[in-house]
Scaffold this active site. Sequence first.
Site, PDB file in Angstrom:
ATOM      1  N   LYS A   1      -9.236   0.874  -5.365  1.00  0.00           N
ATOM      2  CA  LYS A   1      -9.821   0.459  -4.314  1.00  0.00           C
ATOM      3  C   LYS A   1     -10.702   1.700  -3.511  1.00  0.00           C
ATOM      4  O   LYS A   1     -10.499   2.981  -3.846  1.00  0.00           O
ATOM      5  CB  LYS A   1      -9.107  -0.005  -3.106  1.00  0.00           C
ATOM      6  CG  LYS A   1      -8.040   0.999  -2.682  1.00  0.00           C
ATOM      7  CD  LYS A   1      -6.838   0.592  -1.646  1.00  0.00           C
ATOM      8  CE  LYS A   1      -5.908   1.428  -1.143  1.00  0.00           C
ATOM      9  NZ  LYS A   1      -5.022   0.994  -0.418  1.00  0.00           N
ATOM     10  N   HIS A   2     -11.856   1.438  -2.822  1.00  0.00           N
ATOM     11  CA  HIS A   2     -12.392   0.153  -2.230  1.00  0.00           C
ATOM     12  C   HIS A   2     -13.451  -0.065  -2.728  1.00  0.00           C
ATOM     13  O   HIS A   2     -14.476   0.558  -2.287  1.00  0.00           O
ATOM     14  CB  HIS A   2     -12.401  -0.034  -0.608  1.00  0.00           C
ATOM     15  CG  HIS A   2     -10.944   0.647  -0.131  1.00  0.00           C
ATOM     16  ND1 HIS A   2     -10.680   2.000  -0.003  1.00  0.00           N
ATOM     17  CD2 HIS A   2     -10.288  -0.144   0.785  1.00  0.00           C
ATOM     18  CE1 HIS A   2      -9.524   2.153   0.728  1.00  0.00           C
ATOM     19  NE2 HIS A   2      -9.128   0.744   1.188  1.00  0.00           N
TER      20      HIS A   2
ATOM     21  N   HIS B   1     -11.501  -2.480   9.652  1.00  0.00           N
ATOM     22  CA  HIS B   1     -10.612  -2.985  10.519  1.00  0.00           C
ATOM     23  C   HIS B   1     -11.199  -3.532  11.912  1.00  0.00           C
ATOM     24  O   HIS B   1     -10.877  -4.470  12.307  1.00  0.00           O
ATOM     25  CB  HIS B   1      -9.297  -2.083  10.791  1.00  0.00           C
ATOM     26  CG  HIS B   1      -8.386  -2.252   9.528  1.00  0.00           C
ATOM     27  ND1 HIS B   1      -8.565  -1.056   8.748  1.00  0.00           N
ATOM     28  CD2 HIS B   1      -7.170  -2.706   9.315  1.00  0.00           C
ATOM     29  CE1 HIS B   1      -7.488  -1.126   7.876  1.00  0.00           C
ATOM     30  NE2 HIS B   1      -6.577  -2.096   8.246  1.00  0.00           N
TER      31      HIS B   1
ATOM     32  N   ARG C   1      -7.179  10.592   2.076  1.00  0.00           N
ATOM     33  CA  ARG C   1      -6.566   9.649   1.054  1.00  0.00           C
ATOM     34  C   ARG C   1      -7.481   9.595  -0.178  1.00  0.00           C
ATOM     35  O   ARG C   1      -7.094   9.137  -1.077  1.00  0.00           O
ATOM     36  CB  ARG C   1      -6.895   8.362   1.581  1.00  0.00           C
ATOM     37  CG  ARG C   1      -6.014   7.867   2.963  1.00  0.00           C
ATOM     38  CD  ARG C   1      -6.497   6.586   3.503  1.00  0.00           C
ATOM     39  NE  ARG C   1      -6.687   5.580   2.999  1.00  0.00           N
ATOM     40  CZ  ARG C   1      -6.995   4.315   3.040  1.00  0.00           C
ATOM     41  NH1 ARG C   1      -7.648   4.137   4.354  1.00  0.00           N
ATOM     42  NH2 ARG C   1      -6.725   3.237   2.232  1.00  0.00           N
TER      43      ARG C   1
ATOM     44  N   ASP D   1       0.827  -1.374  -0.095  1.00  0.00           N
ATOM     45  CA  ASP D   1      -0.066   0.036   0.011  1.00  0.00           C
ATOM     46  C   ASP D   1       0.989   1.386  -0.115  1.00  0.00           C
ATOM     47  O   ASP D   1       1.342   1.662   1.011  1.00  0.00           O
ATOM     48  CB  ASP D   1      -0.880   0.026   1.242  1.00  0.00           C
ATOM     49  CG  ASP D   1      -1.988  -1.087   1.327  1.00  0.00           C
ATOM     50  OD1 ASP D   1      -3.007  -0.719   0.351  1.00  0.00           O
ATOM     51  OD2 ASP D   1      -1.888  -2.024   1.936  1.00  0.00           O
TER      52      ASP D   1
ATOM     53  N   ASP E   1      -9.760  -6.859   0.371  1.00  0.00           N
ATOM     54  CA  ASP E   1      -8.995  -6.177   1.273  1.00  0.00           C
ATOM     55  C   ASP E   1      -8.683  -7.248   2.386  1.00  0.00           C
ATOM     56  O   ASP E   1      -8.894  -8.522   2.178  1.00  0.00           O
ATOM     57  CB  ASP E   1     -10.066  -5.064   1.953  1.00  0.00           C
ATOM     58  CG  ASP E   1      -9.114  -4.022   2.521  1.00  0.00           C
ATOM     59  OD1 ASP E   1      -7.867  -4.049   2.824  1.00  0.00           O
ATOM     60  OD2 ASP E   1      -9.580  -3.029   2.617  1.00  0.00           O
TER      61      ASP E   1
END
Length: 583
Positions: free
Chosen positions: A238-239, A251, A208, A139, A324
Amino acid sequence: MITKIKKNFRKNGFSNRLKSILAKSISLLFLSTFAAHSVNAQVPDGADFWSDYPNGELADFLVSKMSDDELLAQILMFGWAGEEPSALLNRWISERGLGSVKVFGWNTDNTDNVAKSVDEVQTRAQKRRLKIPLFVATDQEGGWIRHVKGDTSETPGNMAIGATRLPYDAYKSSYYISREINALGINMNFAPTVDAYTNIHSSVIGSRSFGEEPDFVGKLGIAYMKGSIDAGVIPTAKHFPGHGDTSLDSHGKLPEINVDYETLKSRELVPFKYLIEEKIPAIMSGHLSFPKIIANGEPASLSKKFLTDILRNEMKYEGLIITDDMMMNGATMYAGSLSSAVTMAIEAGNDIILSSTTAELNEQLWTKNINKMRSDSVFKETVKNAARRVVFEKLVYFKSGNAAPLHPDLKTVHERVPDKEGEKFFLSQACRAVTAYKKGDFPYKRKEGEKVLLAGQMEFEPFFEEAKKRYGDCAHFKFNYELGPIQTDWMGNQIEKLALNYDTIIFCVANERSSEIALRLKKLKGKKVIILSVLTPVPVLDFDWADTILFGYSFSKYSFKALFGALNGEYEPKGRLPLNLKK
């Protein structure tokens, strides 16, 4: 042979019609058998990945020669802990033919070690009979997300690109980022992030993202993709189907995005549509739930509807689909276990299953799915098709003449990382990105005898260095980037008292916690407060009480140079915030 069979027809008294039907059937059988043998004859049994045959035929041949173990291993991607590949990871490569590895941020502080590790794992892969190389991924989005550290460039990032509104900046950023990781033998990058910033309170995507407007994001995503390809690294969008409308991080918990399909199509899917039309070679599926589209709440990463029906069939995507990280709770909590999540991911249509940790050789992630291959022909065919797609894409990439080296040249790593041309570009790009959100006494020049306090994160040393170059010695107030609520309150109390002794406070805001500390300065009268915002600017959008507010969008050294250069009047900042504040 056919003539002999026809004589037997006559001898056994078959009717003329039956004779004709059987003769034609047998003729077709022989023709098809001959054709099959002629195709197989083009790729002899001794061939391997590097043999000189058309990619499609060689992919079919290689997959036909793979055992069940090799087929399943080919669609797995594992990371490893520590500076060097573990003995366990090496066994997966040597004994099972693992298809891909992922370089994570916890094993990349030494650039030489990264290159040596890539060389080691690719050497092991080349010792296997079919000599299929590994996809080596990371990444390296730029800005906030930079998994390969060491000597690589810390860049302004996607929102800074969005602030310049220039596809050129997206292309060049990706190009130089990719040239650096290419030098280390890394051949796949999980970037660009093309999540539209539809929820400005999203702490997961934030800077991001290129910005809020989907078409704008898609166009910058295309430029980023092309820069990566030209530098010899496979880009991964992504995503999918879009992570920008949630403040939750997958996460820890499965995020729910409560939009219907028509909204999704007109918003989140738009950037992916742009990239699919330009033949993006890989897309990452996100652990994201869309309960208004799929009522049972299954994540898109485990959903046949999202990956096969929508992405493959409706959007006509032909490249690789990569999950992912399957170690995220967003995937495993829904499936009930990691092994079940892997099964669902395969059945949904993913081609590569990513795990940040290396599985034990005989844990359920493996045993459950290899047993299912042997008992379920449909599942086996699904695995085989995924393996074939992976092998085919490897053939296309590694035989393109522009691939990252399997065995990076350790003698030249420090000549190529950091990229010398890239360093010049990233500074100029950071300057183009700086946005003057509010201009008070601007540009700021320190007056004779003026007492200045610098307040910022102790991790951001360039903030203090760049200030000193322009404003001489100043007092420092430092705090940690990561703070709990009690620490934040304590730091707020401290700066509120300390600031009474200074005329001007230059404060670096990087997140919600630091904005809470900065807010304590609002109460002070007769003080000049200058806010330099890095990462997402959302926490300071309502700081109308501050004298001056500049957005830099990242904590790279280039962004701090650019921010203080603008503040000091060395150039006029012309960046534009890529968010719609009128909603």
